[in-house]
Design a protein around this motif. Structure first.
Motif, PDB file in Angstrom:
ATOM      1  N   UNK A 143     -31.461  -0.894 -17.314  1.00 34.12           N
ATOM      2  CA  UNK A 143     -30.733  -2.164 -17.289  1.00 34.12           C
ATOM      3  C   UNK A 143     -29.677  -2.181 -18.390  1.00 34.12           C
ATOM      4  N   UNK A 144     -30.031  -1.701 -19.575  1.00 38.51           N
ATOM      5  CA  UNK A 144     -29.079  -1.650 -20.697  1.00 38.51           C
ATOM      6  C   UNK A 144     -27.896  -0.753 -20.364  1.00 38.51           C
ATOM      7  N   UNK A 145     -28.168   0.402 -19.806  1.00 41.49           N
ATOM      8  CA  UNK A 145     -27.095   1.335 -19.435  1.00 41.49           C
ATOM      9  C   UNK A 145     -26.199   0.710 -18.363  1.00 41.49           C
ATOM     10  N   UNK A 146     -26.795   0.055 -17.374  1.00 46.31           N
ATOM     11  CA  UNK A 146     -26.000  -0.593 -16.320  1.00 46.31           C
ATOM     12  C   UNK A 146     -25.151  -1.716 -16.903  1.00 46.31           C
ATOM     13  N   UNK A 147     -25.715  -2.491 -17.813  1.00 47.14           N
ATOM     14  CA  UNK A 147     -24.974  -3.580 -18.434  1.00 47.14           C
ATOM     15  C   UNK A 147     -23.808  -3.045 -19.270  1.00 47.14           C
ATOM     16  N   UNK A 148     -24.049  -2.012 -20.048  1.00 48.44           N
ATOM     17  CA  UNK A 148     -22.972  -1.401 -20.843  1.00 48.44           C
ATOM     18  C   UNK A 148     -21.888  -0.845 -19.921  1.00 48.44           C
ATOM     19  N   UNK A 149     -22.293  -0.209 -18.841  1.00 50.82           N
ATOM     20  CA  UNK A 149     -21.326   0.321 -17.881  1.00 50.82           C
ATOM     21  C   UNK A 149     -20.492  -0.786 -17.251  1.00 50.82           C
ATOM     22  N   UNK A 150     -21.136  -1.893 -16.866  1.00 53.09           N
ATOM     23  CA  UNK A 150     -20.412  -3.023 -16.269  1.00 53.09           C
ATOM     24  C   UNK A 150     -19.437  -3.628 -17.283  1.00 53.09           C
ATOM     25  N   UNK A 151     -19.863  -3.758 -18.528  1.00 53.00           N
ATOM     26  CA  UNK A 151     -18.968  -4.286 -19.567  1.00 53.00           C
ATOM     27  C   UNK A 151     -17.782  -3.354 -19.801  1.00 53.00           C
ATOM     28  N   UNK A 152     -18.025  -2.040 -19.787  1.00 58.90           N
ATOM     29  CA  UNK A 152     -16.933  -1.080 -19.977  1.00 58.90           C
ATOM     30  C   UNK A 152     -15.930  -1.172 -18.825  1.00 58.90           C
TER      31      UNK A 152
ATOM     32  N   UNK B 154     -15.393  -3.823 -16.915  1.00 62.92           N
ATOM     33  CA  UNK B 154     -14.697  -5.109 -17.055  1.00 62.92           C
ATOM     34  C   UNK B 154     -13.639  -5.034 -18.152  1.00 62.92           C
ATOM     35  N   UNK B 155     -13.960  -4.376 -19.258  1.00 65.19           N
ATOM     36  CA  UNK B 155     -12.994  -4.223 -20.353  1.00 65.19           C
ATOM     37  C   UNK B 155     -11.790  -3.408 -19.896  1.00 65.19           C
ATOM     38  N   UNK B 156     -12.020  -2.325 -19.183  1.00 64.02           N
ATOM     39  CA  UNK B 156     -10.917  -1.496 -18.697  1.00 64.02           C
ATOM     40  C   UNK B 156     -10.069  -2.257 -17.680  1.00 64.02           C
ATOM     41  N   UNK B 157     -10.706  -3.038 -16.816  1.00 63.33           N
ATOM     42  CA  UNK B 157      -9.955  -3.824 -15.828  1.00 63.33           C
ATOM     43  C   UNK B 157      -9.111  -4.887 -16.532  1.00 63.33           C
ATOM     44  N   UNK B 158      -9.679  -5.549 -17.533  1.00 63.23           N
ATOM     45  CA  UNK B 158      -8.923  -6.561 -18.287  1.00 63.23           C
ATOM     46  C   UNK B 158      -7.762  -5.917 -19.027  1.00 63.23           C
ATOM     47  N   UNK B 159      -7.987  -4.764 -19.620  1.00 63.03           N
ATOM     48  CA  UNK B 159      -6.926  -4.046 -20.330  1.00 63.03           C
ATOM     49  C   UNK B 159      -5.790  -3.708 -19.371  1.00 63.03           C
ATOM     50  N   UNK B 160      -6.139  -3.200 -18.210  1.00 61.80           N
ATOM     51  CA  UNK B 160      -5.117  -2.835 -17.226  1.00 61.80           C
ATOM     52  C   UNK B 160      -4.330  -4.074 -16.789  1.00 61.80           C
ATOM     53  N   UNK B 161      -5.024  -5.156 -16.491  1.00 54.76           N
ATOM     54  CA  UNK B 161      -4.352  -6.372 -16.003  1.00 54.76           C
ATOM     55  C   UNK B 161      -3.498  -7.035 -17.071  1.00 54.76           C
ATOM     56  N   UNK B 162      -3.992  -7.108 -18.292  1.00 58.11           N
ATOM     57  CA  UNK B 162      -3.278  -7.811 -19.353  1.00 58.11           C
ATOM     58  C   UNK B 162      -2.157  -7.001 -19.991  1.00 58.11           C
ATOM     59  N   UNK B 163      -2.360  -5.693 -20.164  1.00 60.37           N
ATOM     60  CA  UNK B 163      -1.443  -4.921 -20.994  1.00 60.37           C
ATOM     61  C   UNK B 163      -0.735  -3.764 -20.290  1.00 60.37           C
ATOM     62  N   UNK B 164      -1.330  -3.192 -19.267  1.00 59.66           N
ATOM     63  CA  UNK B 164      -0.722  -2.039 -18.595  1.00 59.66           C
ATOM     64  C   UNK B 164       0.052  -2.475 -17.346  1.00 59.66           C
ATOM     65  N   UNK B 165      -0.516  -3.400 -16.580  1.00 59.65           N
ATOM     66  CA  UNK B 165       0.124  -3.895 -15.354  1.00 59.65           C
ATOM     67  C   UNK B 165       0.184  -5.424 -15.381  1.00 59.65           C
ATOM     68  N   UNK B 166       0.850  -6.011 -16.389  1.00 61.62           N
ATOM     69  CA  UNK B 166       0.913  -7.475 -16.447  1.00 61.62           C
ATOM     70  C   UNK B 166       1.835  -8.022 -15.364  1.00 61.62           C
ATOM     71  N   UNK B 167       1.816  -9.342 -15.206  1.00 61.04           N
ATOM     72  CA  UNK B 167       2.723  -9.988 -14.248  1.00 61.04           C
ATOM     73  C   UNK B 167       4.160  -9.621 -14.620  1.00 61.04           C
ATOM     74  N   UNK B 168       4.922  -9.196 -13.634  1.00 63.32           N
ATOM     75  CA  UNK B 168       6.320  -8.817 -13.855  1.00 63.32           C
ATOM     76  C   UNK B 168       7.224  -9.712 -13.035  1.00 63.32           C
ATOM     77  N   UNK B 169       8.288 -10.165 -13.678  1.00 63.50           N
ATOM     78  CA  UNK B 169       9.274 -10.994 -12.994  1.00 63.50           C
ATOM     79  C   UNK B 169      10.503 -10.154 -12.681  1.00 63.50           C
TER      80      UNK B 169
END
Length: 184
Positions: free
Chosen positions: A19-28, A30-45
């Motif tokens: 369960x701990x490994x799965x939770x850490x994996x899910x958090x990782x 989610x962190x990578x997805x947030x990083x991609x959305x916020x900083x690598x592929x942000x909304x572009x006008x």
């Protein structure tokens, strides 16, 4: 015969570990997805005619993009943040007023404050803002606190070698903007 407490302990420990490994994996993930959305592929006008083009200081390529948009006629004013003596102010552009400013403080918050005050003085209701791709989300947040008009954010990708630093910096700066510096 029922399993005794000593036989159940390894199974329970194994389950907790899974369960701990799965939770850490899910958090990782989610962190990578947030990083991609916020900083690598942000909304572009897309660029469109506006009252002014504003360039926030930083990584290479921004000034060239801002000048190209000004020369293409997207705005009658180009405002360029030049917080240090090493930051170039562009040469005159026919038909475009070029303003170079040193924000106070020498940060995205200071640039946003300058834009808000300049827009109020000059009657700007729409802007194109040139910044790095990684800074676009935070710049939009900061600017929204100081300027009520329309903002078209144009991100310029930083050099590849700078991405790890830029993403780390942006996470810290975004946290600061969200938790500690919540006003213009």
């Amino acid at each position: 015969m029922a399993a005794g407490p000593l036989e159940r302990a390894p199974a329970a420990a194994s389950r907790r570990r899974a369960i701990t490994i799965a939770l850490i994996g899910a958090l990782a993930v989610a962190f990578m997805a947030a990083t991609a959305r916020l900083f690598v592929f942000p909304h572009r006008d897309q660029p469109a005619p506006v009252d002014a083009i504003v360039m926030f200081a930083g990584s290479p390529g921004r000034l060239e993009r801002a000048v190209a948009l000004a020369r293409a006629g997207y705005a009658p004013v180009l405002a360029v943040s030049t917080p240090t003596a090493d930051d170039p102010c562009p040469a005159a552009i026919p038909g475009v007023e070029v303003i170079c400013f040193a924000p106070s403080p020498l940060t995205t918050q200071g640039e946003s404050r300058w834009v808000g005050a300049a827009a109020a003085r000059r009657g700007w209701h729409s802007l194109i803002v040139i910044t790095s791709t990684s800074q676009s989300t935070r710049a939009r947040l900061r600017l929204g606190r100081c300027y009520p008009g329309e903002v078209r954010m144009i991100g310029v990708p930083p050099p590849r070698r700078m991405w790890p630093y830029m993403i780390t910096y942006e996470w810290a700066a975004m946290g600061k903007a969200l938790l500690f510096q919540r006003s213009c």
